[in-house]
Design an enzyme around this catalytic site. Structure first.
Site, PDB file in Angstrom:
ATOM      1  CB  CYS A   2      -0.950   0.093   1.185  1.00  0.00           C
ATOM      2  SG  CYS A   2      -2.220  -1.143   1.180  1.00  0.00           S
ATOM      3  NE  ARG A  27       4.648   1.780   0.109  1.00  0.00           N
ATOM      4  CZ  ARG A  27       5.583   1.590   1.037  1.00  0.00           C
ATOM      5  NH1 ARG A  27       6.834   1.810   0.746  1.00  0.00           N
ATOM      6  NH2 ARG A  27       5.269   1.194   2.246  1.00  0.00           N
ATOM      7  CD1 TRP A  75       0.281  -6.355  -2.649  1.00  0.00           C
ATOM      8  CD2 TRP A  75      -0.021  -6.720  -0.477  1.00  0.00           C
ATOM      9  NE1 TRP A  75       0.658  -7.650  -2.375  1.00  0.00           N
ATOM     10  CE2 TRP A  75       0.492  -7.901  -1.045  1.00  0.00           C
ATOM     11  CE3 TRP A  75      -0.294  -6.718   0.890  1.00  0.00           C
ATOM     12  CZ2 TRP A  75       0.733  -9.055  -0.319  1.00  0.00           C
ATOM     13  CZ3 TRP A  75      -0.052  -7.876   1.622  1.00  0.00           C
ATOM     14  CH2 TRP A  75       0.463  -9.029   1.014  1.00  0.00           C
ATOM     15  CG  ASN A 101       1.329   0.867   4.365  1.00  0.00           C
ATOM     16  OD1 ASN A 101       1.062  -0.327   4.236  1.00  0.00           O
ATOM     17  ND2 ASN A 101       2.554   1.318   4.417  1.00  0.00           N
ATOM     18  N   GLY A 102      -1.140  -0.699   6.441  1.00  0.00           N
ATOM     19  CA  GLY A 102      -0.938  -1.446   7.678  1.00  0.00           C
ATOM     20  C   GLY A 102      -2.127  -2.367   7.919  1.00  0.00           C
ATOM     21  CD  GLU A 483      17.377 -13.440  -5.895  1.00  0.00           C
ATOM     22  OE1 GLU A 483      16.671 -13.817  -4.945  1.00  0.00           O
ATOM     23  OE2 GLU A 483      17.163 -12.378  -6.489  1.00  0.00           O
ATOM     24  CE  LYS A 487      14.204 -11.645  -8.317  1.00  0.00           C
ATOM     25  NZ  LYS A 487      14.908 -11.294  -7.133  1.00  0.00           N
ATOM     26  CD  GLU A 490      10.303 -11.729  -7.061  1.00  0.00           C
ATOM     27  OE1 GLU A 490       9.584 -11.269  -6.170  1.00  0.00           O
ATOM     28  OE2 GLU A 490      11.527 -11.520  -7.090  1.00  0.00           O
ATOM     29  CG  HIS A 506      19.292 -36.520   0.076  1.00  0.00           C
ATOM     30  ND1 HIS A 506      19.647 -37.740   0.618  1.00  0.00           N
ATOM     31  CD2 HIS A 506      20.444 -35.837  -0.100  1.00  0.00           C
ATOM     32  CE1 HIS A 506      20.963 -37.770   0.799  1.00  0.00           C
ATOM     33  NE2 HIS A 506      21.465 -36.632   0.357  1.00  0.00           N
ATOM     34  CE  LYS A 605      11.973  -3.040  -4.701  1.00  0.00           C
ATOM     35  NZ  LYS A 605      12.710  -4.175  -5.270  1.00  0.00           N
TER      36      LYS A 605
END
Ligand code: AGP
Length: 610
Positions: A2, A27, A75, A101-102, A483, A487, A490, A506, A605
């Site tokens: 947000c 955001r 968001w 925001n929260g 990583e 990438k 996402e 395994h 983000k």
């Protein structure tokens, strides 16, 4: 997570707010909304589900002139992404509008109580209770006190901005756990979740702390704390430029940020690497250098990509500085019982400096008496301010939701930190010099990887039909496998698992067949031979293999289906190069699918909620 923006001053608020939302859209982009107090004192409110463009189109020809207003990009946490749940939210009387925001954790109880006394709710959000509570308190006390009483009543986190038609010249902003910055411009004040919307108008900012509220008018502001006491705030100067926050002709921020890596890495090491002495000079650690010399154990806390950087850091610290290092997901650290003492230092790694889990972890560490350090990109962010000491990345603004240049600048600083700690201990001058010299060459080596971009693009096209990948790497490249998998997950929405190579046998090997390709990081290093055996095992099961290998390694080309070469460097620095082909591979995989690379679905983000 947000984005909120507000403006009050002599300029026209509408365009400032819309531009601000554009810069904050990373955001969150589930919906966007705006509330303006027009010149005649009327309220103009519009909200639209989906990306900001929908709101812009809806108000294109009819945005009224206004000297004050608020806007929000969402968001979703409570309530699905829809117009109904878009901010700003208002009270029953449609006088009080606010953006948040929260998360308000006790909203259900509050909502039930408010409904009992006749309040009608129009959304499913947690936020809306705030507007109704203020409305209720306003029956007894003035607006500012009503806001204080409301905040005393709620549990949870907020970065909050409020306007009220009955005091139309003011914006009230309050913070608890979610960031809020007040930009002090020559012509008015801009409040925002971060500096991105502010940088165009001023470089003078005030960071609000938890428990503070600011009352902002077109020509003044006053900050008070929850005891209703005035707080004198220091004005800080920001050094990010508007140009850095622009796409500069690239199709996406992510691509621009990938290409910027030689420069951002150079900025991370400039003035800090003393190659001829085999040392690192880290000004931010000067005051704690003695404490670090005595440190016996380091615990790294971080999330997502920053966590993988920390994992590389663990390997570096243990191998070259001889420091016992543990790494933990910040979200786990805060809920278990971490054992900390005065000889343990807790290091937070965070691009945004606002990630709620990482922030909570360092607060927990501080409560338990441990020294805290930060490796943070965003100057003045909460983690940067709350840690005892730290190092800034100097990577410049990272706008693409998928972190790229922040990651390699984190790795660079971790390498510097290894030198710093190592040379305080047993690392020889010769080894220090070797690391320093190799590190200084990496930015140029990164440019060589970019020369292969078209080749990587072709490979991504060739593999675009696959919906599952296994990413494997050993030792320093195990975090890079993780990583790389993150990438492509996402931004291209491809299922990918990152594993240490040795773990494949395994369990994950059961997945491998002609439909489940492997991306193997197989650079010439101390574990090369072992890595080759792993590749053979994949090939034996009919799996296709794309390898990231060291330039000049012709033999690997015979073993795998496709190879991407990177220059040779010191083993501990390999991740700085091996990650780049994986970033480019993920980028083109997403572009080929026509996806919105900079704003992948469901993500934001900066994750400022739990
Ligand atoms: C990275 O591509 C992600 N979008 C995400 O995992 C990110 O790294 C994580 O949320 C941590 O953020 P921070 O570095 O700002 O704390």
């Amino acid at each position: 997570m947000c984005g909120i923006v507000g403006y009050t001053g002599p300029r026209d608020a509408g365009p400032i707010l819309l531009e601000g939302l554009r810069r904050l859209e990373y955001r969150g982009y589930d919906s966007a909304g705006i509330a303006l107090v027009t010149e005649s004192g009327e309220l103009f409110v519009e909200k639209k589900a989906g990306k900001l463009a929908n709101l812009q189109t809806a108000i294109a020809d009819r945005t009224p002139n206004a000297a004050i207003g608020l806007a929000h990009t969402r968001w979703a946490t409570h309530g699905k992404p829809s117009e109904r749940n878009a901010h700003p939210h208002c009270d029953c009387g449609k006088k009080i509008y606010l953006v948040h925001n929260g998360i308000i954790e006790n909203y259900k109880e509050l909502k039930a109580d408010l409904e009992k006394i006749g309040h009608k709710f129009s959304s499913e959000t947690d936020t809306e209770v705030l507007a109704h509570l203020i409305e209720e308190y306003k029956k007894q006390v003035p607006l500012k006190e009503a806001v204080w009483r409301t905040l005393a009543h709620v549990q949870g986190t907020y970065g909050l901005a409020i306007i009220d038609r009955s005091e139309p010249e003011k914006i009230f902003v309050a913070r608890n756990g979610s960031p809020l910055v007040l930009g002090v411009a020559d012509d008015g004040y801009i409040i925002a979740s971060d500096i991105a919307p502010i940088v165009r108008y001023t470089n003078q900012v005030i960071y609000l702390e938890d428990g503070e509220m600011a009352e902002v008018t077109p020509c003044s502001f006053q900050v008070t704390n929850f005891k209703r006491k005035k707080v004198e705030k220091e004005i800080s100067k920001i050094d990010w430029t508007l140009e850095e926050a622009e796409k500069k002709g690239y199709d996406h921020f992510m691509l621009k940020e990938i290409i910027e890596q030689p420069e951002s890495m150079q900025n991370a090491i400039r003035g800090r690497l003393v190659a001829k002495e085999g040392m690192a000079k880290l000004g931010g650690l000067r005051d704690v250098a003695d404490h670090l010399r005595e440190m016996k154990r380091l615990v790294i806390v971080s999330c997502g990509t920053s966590y993988y950087a920390g994992l590389v850091g663990k390997y570096m610290f243990e191998e070259y500085a001889g420091i016992r290092t543990e790494i933990e997901y910040a979200s786990e650290f805060r809920y278990r019982k971490p054992i900390l003492d005065k000889e343990t230092v807790v290091l937070a790694i965070s691009q945004s400096g606002e990630t709620a889990d990482t922030l909570a972890a360092i607060r927990e560490a501080k409560n338990k008496g441990a020294m805290t350090l930060g490796i943070v990109n965003v100057v003045g962010s909460t983690i940067a301010r709350e840690t005892d000491a730290g190092v800034y990345n100097h990577a410049g603004p990272e706008i693409g939701v998928a972190s790229t240049k922040a990651f390699t600048s984190q790795l660079s600083i971790l390498a510097l930190f290894t030198l710093f700690l190592g040379r305080q201990r047993d690392m020889s001058f010769v080894m220090g010099k070797r690391i320093a010299e190799e590190l200084s060459k990496v930015p140029e080596q990164m440019k060589k990887v970019f020369k292969d971009s078209q080749h990587i693009k072709r490979i991504s096209k060739k593999y675009s039909g696959f919906s599952d990948f296994l990413y494997l790497g050993r030792k320093y490249n195990y975090p890079i496998a993780m990583e790389g998998a993150l990438k492509i997950k996402e931004i291209a929405y491809v299922h990918a698992e990152g594993y240490p190579f040795g773990e494949m046998k395994h369990g994950p090997i059961a997945l491998i067949d002609e439909n489940f390709p492997t991306v193997a990081i197989a650079t010439r290093d101390s574990v090369y031979e072992k890595t080759l055996s792993g590749i053979q095992e994949s090939k034996a099961r009919g799996g296709k293999v794309v390898a990231v290998a060291t330039a000049g390694d012709k033999s690997i080309a015979k073993l795998v289906d496709d190879v991407i070469y990177i220059p040779k460097t010191l083993e501990m620095l390999t991740p700085l190069l091996s990650v780049i082909p994986l970033q480019i591979f993920a980028y083109y995989s997403a572009v080929q699918k026509g996806l919105d690379v900079d704003r992948p679905r469901n993500l934001a983000k900066s994750v400022t909620v739990e």
